[in-house]
Design an enzyme around this catalytic site. Structure first.
Site, PDB file in Angstrom:
ATOM      1  N   TYR A   1       0.888  -1.169   0.000  1.00  0.00           N
ATOM      2  CA  TYR A   1       0.000   0.000   0.000  1.00  0.00           C
ATOM      3  C   TYR A   1       0.921   1.214   0.000  1.00  0.00           C
ATOM      4  CZ  TYR A   1      -3.681   3.306   1.224  1.00  0.00           C
ATOM      5  OH  TYR A   1      -4.567   4.361   1.207  1.00  0.00           O
TER       6      TYR A   1
ATOM      7  N   TYR B   1     -10.396  -3.362   6.265  1.00  0.00           N
ATOM      8  CA  TYR B   1      -9.767  -2.082   6.603  1.00  0.00           C
ATOM      9  C   TYR B   1      -9.537  -1.944   8.108  1.00  0.00           C
ATOM     10  CZ  TYR B   1     -11.052  -0.076   1.975  1.00  0.00           C
ATOM     11  OH  TYR B   1     -11.192   0.217   0.639  1.00  0.00           O
TER      12      TYR B   1
HETATM   13  C1  LIG Z   1      -9.675   3.019  -0.350  1.00  0.00           C
HETATM   14  S1  LIG Z   1     -11.062   3.433  -1.292  1.00  0.00           S
HETATM   15  C2  LIG Z   1     -11.314   2.011  -2.299  1.00  0.00           C
HETATM   16  C3  LIG Z   1     -11.545   2.416  -3.752  1.00  0.00           C
HETATM   17  C4  LIG Z   1     -12.867   3.052  -4.019  1.00  0.00           C
HETATM   18  N1  LIG Z   1     -13.898   2.061  -4.250  1.00  0.00           N
HETATM   19  C5  LIG Z   1     -12.799   4.052  -5.143  1.00  0.00           C
HETATM   20  O1  LIG Z   1     -13.636   4.023  -6.039  1.00  0.00           O
HETATM   21  O2  LIG Z   1     -11.889   4.889  -5.135  1.00  0.00           O
HETATM   22  C6  LIG Z   1     -12.288   3.349  -0.019  1.00  0.00           C
HETATM   23  C7  LIG Z   1     -13.665   3.791  -0.466  1.00  0.00           C
HETATM   24  O3  LIG Z   1     -14.238   2.761  -1.280  1.00  0.00           O
HETATM   25  C8  LIG Z   1     -15.588   2.519  -0.941  1.00  0.00           C
HETATM   26  N2  LIG Z   1     -15.681   1.160  -0.379  1.00  0.00           N
HETATM   27  C9  LIG Z   1     -14.665   0.336  -0.081  1.00  0.00           C
HETATM   28  N3  LIG Z   1     -15.105  -0.850   0.358  1.00  0.00           N
HETATM   29  C10 LIG Z   1     -16.448  -0.788   0.362  1.00  0.00           C
HETATM   30  C11 LIG Z   1     -17.488  -1.688   0.741  1.00  0.00           C
HETATM   31  N4  LIG Z   1     -17.227  -2.908   1.173  1.00  0.00           N
HETATM   32  N5  LIG Z   1     -18.758  -1.275   0.620  1.00  0.00           N
HETATM   33  C12 LIG Z   1     -19.048  -0.031   0.146  1.00  0.00           C
HETATM   34  N6  LIG Z   1     -18.111   0.864  -0.234  1.00  0.00           N
HETATM   35  C13 LIG Z   1     -16.827   0.503  -0.128  1.00  0.00           C
HETATM   36  C14 LIG Z   1     -15.957   3.586   0.071  1.00  0.00           C
HETATM   37  O4  LIG Z   1     -16.468   4.677  -0.642  1.00  0.00           O
HETATM   38  C15 LIG Z   1     -14.632   3.959   0.687  1.00  0.00           C
HETATM   39  O5  LIG Z   1     -14.630   5.257   1.200  1.00  0.00           O
END
Ligand SMILES: C[S@@+](CC[C@H](N)C(=O)[O-])C[C@H]1O[C@@H](n2cnc3c(N)ncnc32)[C@H](O)[C@@H]1O
Length: 359
Positions: free
Chosen positions: A189, A294
């Protein structure tokens, strides 16, 4: 294709398109030395969304203001005579691992240590370490062994081609383009390593500060108020992957993940800037979405969850709702009165603040 940067493909070498080329995500990925063998691709078959224009792909950590690696005079490395010796407690790099894992084994230098493991494409962590929270100690630039030493898995980097894709319901996600073996190293990461004061400033400045926390990882694996190393007394440095990172920044959260994140140390003098390395915790077929928990190892009471209980879905779903504003929750809506919400949100904020590498 990103409309805003698409033009430069036709005018690649013209200086007036340099800025466009510089912000093109495809070009950033293509510029990485491992792109030919282990590319990262981006696809969106769902909608018109593109990777955020203010995001930039990097292939190494970026040190923020006030963050320094150790001075050369503090550096050390192993003096193993052959690469194979680097798997045993006698190897200087693994000395710390011996202390934490099993102090009695220090007496026998021939005990096989659980550092990284292997030099083939499936190199990774041994099975039994995947359920532990032990950090990983690897050989590094200051060591006498060769680049092929079996204890240099994270250092050698990602060997798995990945695809960033648009999910149905969670924005971008990441899937593997090849089958991955249990224990195999996937990637680090990456991000900008910043001071805790700067991390607090960014949290405060972020439009949705709780969401900022999902990109911040505290490098607190070795932090202790009584540490002899002033840099490890705390507060710890943090990694911000929101605007500068690698493909792992797009990996989504799951309560039943297929990856787990571990602290990885090269030179012991740099423990304050340890790596965050993702390993497969089960066999993963080609095409499957990659996920990690996470909040691995962190419970609502702030304590560590020994041997993270994947079956503890209630806590995990609960966390997810507050993390992502989702609708699924094990708590009946009648249970969620205003007082509960406030205290739970505060609790979660405090918990997520310490997102950590399987501490
Ligand atoms: C580290 S980012 C992961 C990448 C993200 N999906 C993106 O489009 O940039 C974390 C964000 O992804 C979404 N996310 C990650 N895991 C999720 C889950 N299991 N359910 C819903 N949203 C999720 C949330 O919006 C979170 O704030």
């Amino acid at each position: 294709m990103e409309a805003v940067t698409g033009q430069h493909f036709f005018f690649h070498d013209q200086p007036e398109h340099a800025a466009e080329k510089d912000s093109c995500h495809f070009c950033q990925l293509r510029a990485f030395p491992i792109h030919q063998t282990t590319p990262v691709t981006i696809v969106n078959a769902k909608d018109q969304a593109v990777i955020p224009p203010n995001f930039r792909f990097i292939d190494r950590m970026v040190l923020g203001q006030g963050v320094e690696p150790a001075e050369d005079s503090f550096r050390s490395g192993c003096s193993c005579e052959s690469d194979s010796e680097c798997q045993y407690m006698g190897c200087l790099c693994l000395a710390d691992l011996g202390e934490e894992e099993d102090s009695s084994s220090n007496e026998d230098e021939d005990i096989h240590a659980n550092g990284a493991n292997g030099d083939g494409p499936e190199a990774g962590r041994k099975d039994k370490m995947l359920n532990s929270k032990e950090p990983l100690y690897e050989c590094h630039a200051g060591c006498s062994c060769s680049k092929d030493c079996p204890n240099r898995v994270v250092e050698r980097g990602r060997t798995i081609p990945l695809q960033i894709f648009r999910t149905d319901d969670r924005g971008w996600g990441v899937r593997t383009q090849v089958a991955i073996k249990k224990g195999q190293f996937v990637d680090r990461y990456l991000g900008e390593i910043i001071t805790s004061a700067e991390a607090d400033r960014r949290r405060a400045a972020s439009a949705v500060s709780k969401r900022k926390d999902v990109y911040l990882f505290a490098l607190d694996k070795f932090t202790h108020p009584e540490s002899l190393d002033p840099r490890l007394k705390g507060p710890p440095l943090e990694v911000d992957g929101e605007f500068l990172s690698g493909p792992t920044r797009f990996i989504n959260h799951s309560c039943e993940p297929n990856l787990r994140i571990f602290a990885r140390v090269g030179d012991h003098a740099d423990k304050h800037i340890h790596d965050l390395a993702l390993f497969a915790i089960r066999d993963i077929p080609r095409g499957e979405e990659l996920t990690f928990d996470y909040v691995d190892g962190v419970t609502e009471d702030g304590g560590g969850m020994e041997g993270a209980s994947a079956g503890d879905m209630a806590k995990c779903l609960f966390k997810r709702e507050f993390l992502f504003g989702g609708s699924s929750t094990p708590l009946a809506s009648t249970q969620r009165n205003a007082t509960q919400l406030t205290s739970l949100r505060l609790l979660l904020f405090a918990t997520i603040h310490h997102l950590q590498a399987s501490k």
